[in-house]
Enzyme design. Structure first.
Site, PDB file in Angstrom:
ATOM      1  N   GLU B  47       0.711  -1.396   0.160  1.00  0.00           N
ATOM      2  CA  GLU B  47      -0.185   0.167   0.125  1.00  0.00           C
ATOM      3  C   GLU B  47       0.932   1.162  -0.109  1.00  0.00           C
ATOM      4  OE1 GLU B  47      -0.590  -2.486   1.799  1.00  0.00           O
ATOM      5  OE2 GLU B  47      -2.593  -3.190   1.669  1.00  0.00           O
ATOM      6  N   PHE B 109     -11.820  -7.716  13.492  1.00  0.00           N
ATOM      7  CA  PHE B 109     -10.505  -8.032  12.645  1.00  0.00           C
ATOM      8  C   PHE B 109     -10.288  -6.934  11.609  1.00  0.00           C
ATOM      9  CE2 PHE B 109      -8.861 -10.147   8.788  1.00  0.00           C
ATOM     10  CZ  PHE B 109      -7.752 -10.715   9.328  1.00  0.00           C
ATOM     11  N   GLN B 110      -9.002  -6.630  11.808  1.00  0.00           N
ATOM     12  CA  GLN B 110      -8.363  -5.615  10.909  1.00  0.00           C
ATOM     13  C   GLN B 110      -9.111  -4.326  10.828  1.00  0.00           C
ATOM     14  OE1 GLN B 110      -8.341  -7.273   6.873  1.00  0.00           O
ATOM     15  NE2 GLN B 110      -6.172  -8.130   7.001  1.00  0.00           N
ATOM     16  N   LYS B 159     -17.870  -1.238   5.233  1.00  0.00           N
ATOM     17  CA  LYS B 159     -17.898  -2.052   4.290  1.00  0.00           C
ATOM     18  C   LYS B 159     -19.397  -2.241   4.103  1.00  0.00           C
ATOM     19  CE  LYS B 159     -16.697  -7.015   2.877  1.00  0.00           C
ATOM     20  NZ  LYS B 159     -16.089  -8.225   3.525  1.00  0.00           N
ATOM     21  N   MET B 460      24.174   9.247   3.221  1.00  0.00           N
ATOM     22  CA  MET B 460      23.819  10.433   3.720  1.00  0.00           C
ATOM     23  C   MET B 460      24.113  10.485   5.256  1.00  0.00           C
ATOM     24  SD  MET B 460      23.394  13.618   3.072  1.00  0.00           S
ATOM     25  CE  MET B 460      22.423  14.075   1.813  1.00  0.00           C
TER      26      MET B 460
END
Lengths: 85, 548
Positions: B47, B109-110, B159, B460
């Protein structure tokens, strides 16, 4: 320095959370706060006093950018409020 | 039509043709709607890659970038990309699935409080509460993302709202108001410019975001005021413009930093006095009055107190303040400084000198090539030594400095501009941060060119350890890097390694002439540093130019 301000905004469940985050992130600690919903106008009015060494306009300009803010009023500095350690 | 189909329809109404994302449980209805919905979706392999591809798409075109993820880990993985877009003011819409409304707040969940997570890394965010507000929220999200100072906006959609019936509604017509310039402020600006003996234009990324590049160039051409730019503003001023001295700040050119310190009037245009630009703020442009032009009122007086400010549209302001000052002596002085402090590309021995390589690449690459750089030494070498003449062609994580940005940003840019050459310039540290996006390049057969500058170090950080931490190289040695050419070949990306100057000419030709993607792995010395460097806490005229 302590400053008192009133923020009027469109009412939404997370508005207070947004406002508190901006205050903390920009270096202003909250000394007092009162929030009230106006169900007729669908607005929230939040009265708060904040403490910071920074200029208050650094905060008010950031609050103005928060989506939903209608008006910010910077009240006269309350002389009788003292910060306790 | 269910809520998910409504979302796809609303995206199309916003002229969205391309989205980037990764499916998962709570966003499955939207992916079902995307299946034959008429909006092209590119599957990224993480993602974070999707968010950065959306940024690359937006920055290379000026359009809105859209990324999609599921709830929980999908949304948390977007966060770095959204923060990157916020710091660089990029219009991105992130759509996340959320667990069904009745499960929100149950630690389902999630389930993660995505709205809460988004507060610090978006311009605004919404959680859709009802089907009725879906259309309004999407419309507002695009409006907020693209107006004023642009930025990322997140829309979290439970959802059940995606699968439930949609409710059509008449979208509110947005009323555009025309601002009128403050004529007194314009007069004051012109007066300050005409009285100035050493004016300097300091250009920031806001110019490109306001589509005011032409107006800026007209101002510079008409006034012949010397100019400098920030990292994000590279490309706004033509590289060969007279009296343009390049990038200012920590790794800016010596001439630009000296000019800043000497000027008596600083005209800051779409710039925000970032600490990487100013060095020690108290001593930045110490002799200058400041005119600050920026659409974001919160940037005015935030760091530098200014004499005059305007927050109007730069496309209107810049023509209005155009007045030619009499500054011949100053022009001659800055021109002499520019010549005196020009970069040198002579470098002893056969090992490859990255600044010279990048200079050569800039001279040989096709016109309108898009450069997407990662973050680190190579990023600064790109900024210093490559010349780009459109801000859309230099895509670099400027504000957040996000390692792993380059390759996914190049994916987005290549999708947006299929007919232009897109080159990701990366380092061995940054490349490994989002290496999975090679899978995205393979999936879409994108002809992204990758120039991987490898010093087997986090260069760096190593440089700072050398300079400021007594050479204690804590966790910056990467001699255990993989074989990058073999790694690329696992994704059907051909490539080669070069180690010597004599190999550069032909290798660059193979890179640029390849029909598909290509990896040019360039091995350089770990001892190379980025110069000049303004040390932390120092003013800009106290640049270090070597280890000594």
């Amino acid at each position: 320095m302590i400053n008192a301000l009133t923020v009027e905004a469109k009412n939404s469940p997370e508005f207070l959370e947004r406002l508190l985050r901006v205050c903390r992130h920009r270096g202003f600690t909250i000394q007092s706060i009162n929030a009230e919903v106006n169900n007729t106008l669908q607005t929230t009015q939040i009265n708060l006093t904040v403490f910071s060494e920074r200029d208050i306009t650094l905060l008010t300009k950031q609050i103005e950018k928060v989506v939903g803010v209608i008006e910010i009023t910077l009240l006269q500095q309350p002389e009788n409020i003292k910060v306790s350690a | 039509m269910n809520g998910a189909h409504f979302v796809v329809q609303a995206l199309k109404e916003q002229n969205v043709t391309q989205v980037f994302g990764y499916p998962g449980g709570a966003i499955m209805p939207l992916y079902d709607a995307l299946y034959d919905g008429g909006v092209d979706h590119l599957l990224c392999r993480h993602e974070q890659g999707a968010a950065m591809a959306a940024i690359g798409y937006a920055r290379s075109t000026g359009k809105v970038g859209v990324c999609i993820a599921t709830s929980g880990p999908g949304a948390t993985n977007l966060i770095t990309g959204l923060a990157d877009a916020l710091l660089d003011s990029i219009p991105v819409i992130a759509i996340t699935g959320q667990v069904p409304t009745h499960l929100i707040g149950t630690d389902a969940f999630q389930e993660v409080d995505v709205l809460g997570l988004s507060l610090a890394c978006t311009k605004h965010s919404f959680m859709v509460q009802t089907a009725e507000e879906l259309g309004s929220v999407i419309e507002q999200a695009f409006e907020i993302a693209t107006t004023g100072r642009p930025g990322p906006v997140l829309i979290d959609i439970p959802k059940d709202i995606q699968v439930g019936p949609s409710v059509t509604h008449a979208l509110a017509k947005l009323i555009k108001t025309e601002n009128t310039l403050n004529s007194a402020a314009i007069d004051q600006a012109k007066n300050m410019i005409s009285l100035s003996q050493k004016p300097l234009i300091y250009v920031g990324g806001g110019v490109g975001m306001a589509s005011a590049v032409n107006e800026l160039r007209n101002l510079i051409a008409a006034t012949e005021i010397p100019s400098v730019c920030t990292l994000k503003a590279i490309g706004c001023i033509k590289h060969d413009s007279p009296y343009f001295m390049g990038m200012v700040g920590m790794h800016g050119s010596k001439a630009s930093n000296l000019a800043i310190q000497e000027c008596d009037l600083l005209i800051a245009i779409g710039a925000r006095f970032d600490d990487r630009v100013t060095g020690k703020l108290d001593e930045f442009a110490p002799n200058a009055k400041v005119i600050h032009l920026d659409v974001d009122a919160a940037e005015i007086d935030k760091l530098r107190q200014v004499t005059l400010s305007m927050t109007d549209d730069l496309k209107q302001v810049l023509p209005a303040i155009t007045i030619k000052p009499n500054i011949e002596q100053w022009q001659q002085h800055v021109a002499a400084m520019k010549v005196e402090h020009e970069c040198r590309y002579d470098h002893p021995g056969e090992p490859i000198f990255a600044p010279a390589l990048l200079r050569q690449l800039a001279q040989t690459m096709p016109a309108d090539t898009v450069i997407c750089s990662d973050v680190g030494q190579h990023q600064m070498w790109v900024a210093q030594h490559m010349f780009v003449d459109r801000p859309e062609n230099h895509i670099s994580s400027s504000g957040l400095g996000t390692m792993g940005f380059g390759v996914p940003a190049a994916v987005g840019a290549q999708v947006a501009r299929p007919n232009d050459t897109v080159i990701a310039v990366s380092g061995d540290g940054s490349f490994m941060m989002n290496v999975q996006e090679l899978g995205t390049i393979k999936r879409r057969k994108l002809p992204v060119k990758i120039l991987l500058i490898d010093n087997q170090r986090l260069g760096m950080v190593r440089q700072w350890q050398k300079l400021f931490f007594n050479g204690r190289y804590s966790e910056t040695i990467l001699t255990d890097n993989p074989d990058f050419v073999t790694l690329a070949s696992a994704f059907d990306i051909p490539g080669e390694t070069i180690v010597a100057k004599s190999q550069i000419d032909q290798a660059l030709q193979r890179l640029l002439n390849s029909d598909g993607p290509y990896l040019l792995h360039v091995s350089i010395s770990e001892e190379e540093n980025v110069w000049p460097l303004v040390p932390p806490g120092a003013p800009n005229d106290r640049m270090m130019e070597s280890i000594e």
